[in-house]
Design an enzyme around this catalytic site. Structure first.
Site, short mmCIF file in Angstrom:
data_model
loop_
_atom_site.label_atom_id
_atom_site.label_comp_id
_atom_site.label_asym_id
_atom_site.label_seq_id
_atom_site.Cartn_x
_atom_site.Cartn_y
_atom_site.Cartn_z
N CYS A 174 -7.50 3.12 -0.61
CA CYS A 174 -6.41 4.18 0.23
C CYS A 174 -6.70 4.93 1.26
O CYS A 174 -7.93 5.75 1.25
CB CYS A 174 -5.59 4.97 -0.90
N CYS B 172 -4.06 1.28 6.57
CA CYS B 172 -3.58 1.59 5.79
C CYS B 172 -3.45 0.10 4.36
O CYS B 172 -3.48 -1.10 5.35
CB CYS B 172 -1.71 1.98 6.00
N1 DGL Z 1 -2.32 2.41 1.11
C1 DGL Z 1 -2.47 4.05 1.68
C2 DGL Z 1 -3.54 4.26 2.67
O1 DGL Z 1 -4.56 3.17 2.92
C3 DGL Z 1 -1.20 4.74 1.18
C4 DGL Z 1 -0.04 5.04 1.54
C5 DGL Z 1 0.78 5.83 1.48
O2 DGL Z 1 1.31 6.04 0.24
O3 DGL Z 1 1.69 6.56 2.05
O4 DGL Z 1 -2.89 4.87 3.28
#
Ligand code: DGL
Length: 257
Positions: free
Chosen positions: A69, A179
């Site tokens: 993440c 993301c």
């Molecule tokens: N998948 C995540 C990222 O790479 C988080 C996105 C989120 O929860 O806003 O930032």
């Protein structure tokens, strides 16, 4: 065992690359679905949650943790590395390669608010930007769509178009997916980009880094290939997606942590 976590199912885009590279390992995945999205949340909250999830994953047998993440990496990886004696692999929006390879001198970055204001991103930007123009855009609504397993509805395509078209209009020749949820939208993104820019997904590089850091183990026990935990509940489409990424049986547990 390799531990992976994300605010939701975005980290599965990294899990997919890990499985490709390390098909004989065992995995434990934590989806903090109750608190998803992380993007607009304050860094101290994400830091605290990341520590709780790390404790949980260690309890399940994780010996390395992939923070799959970007937002959690930005908020918490420094803290995690200072407080745990195990390897952590984090995400970083791949703006460095995009900037270095750009011929048009314009690069687009699609990420969450938390990632775009994080020190990790800002430092990389300051170091490599030079006179390249970097167009940043918060992918509002995209994480929620992926969590609903909506990858290509007209609504999602419309959102993506409104973020990506202006980047292309300004001459961006690289679009960075900052993301881990966004690679699930790749087909729709490709349709919009239509060959006009290169789409940069850092997940394969992150998996290679985990491969370098992880001392591989031979598994001869009955541990399931991957155990998926959620702080809320896995929907059927999400379970199906997770199963499609593995050739072996997996287990799912809801309402954890
Ligand atoms: N998948 C995540 C990222 O790479 C988080 C996105 C989120 O929860 O806003 O930032």
């Amino acid at each position: 065992m390799i531990g992976i976590f994300d605010s939701g199912i975005g980290g599965l885009s990294v899990f997919k690359e890990l499985v490709r590279l390390l098909p004989d390992e065992r995995y434990v995945y934590f989806s903090d679905s109750r608190n998803c999205p992380y993007g607009p949340k304050a860094a101290p909250f994400i830091k605290e949650r990341s520590s709780q999830i790390t404790d949980f994953l260690i309890g399940q047998g994780a010996e390395i943790i992939v923070v799959a993440c970007n937002t959690a990496t930005a908020a918490a990886i420094k803290h995690l590395r200072e407080n745990y004696r195990m390897p952590f692999v984090g995400m970083e929006p791949a703006i460095k390669p995009a900037i270095l390879r750009s011929e048009s001198g314009v690069v687009g970055v699609l990420a969450t608010a938390g990632t775009l204001k994080g020190a990790l991103y800002l430092n990389t930007l300051a170091t490599f930007k030079g006179d390249v123009k970097v167009i940043e855009r918060i992918g509002e609504g995209l994480v929620e769509a992926v969590e609903r397993a909506d990858f290509d509805s007209p609504e999602v395509e419309g959102l993506l178009r409104s973020y990506i078209e202006p980047m292309l209009d300004e001459g961006a020749d690289h679009i960075v997916l900052g993301c881990t949820h966004y690679p699930f939208l790749l087909d729709t993104i490709k349709k919009i980009v239509d060959g006009r820019a290169k789409i940069v997904n850092p997940a394969p590089a992150v998996a290679r880094q985990a491969d370098r850091l992880y001392a591989k183990k031979a598994h001869h026990d009955d541990t399931p290939f991957c155990t998926f935990y959620s702080s809320a509940a896995f929907t059927e489409p999400v379970k199906e997606l997770a199963r499609s990424l593995t050739a072996s049986p997996c287990e799912f547990y809801d309402n954890t942590l």
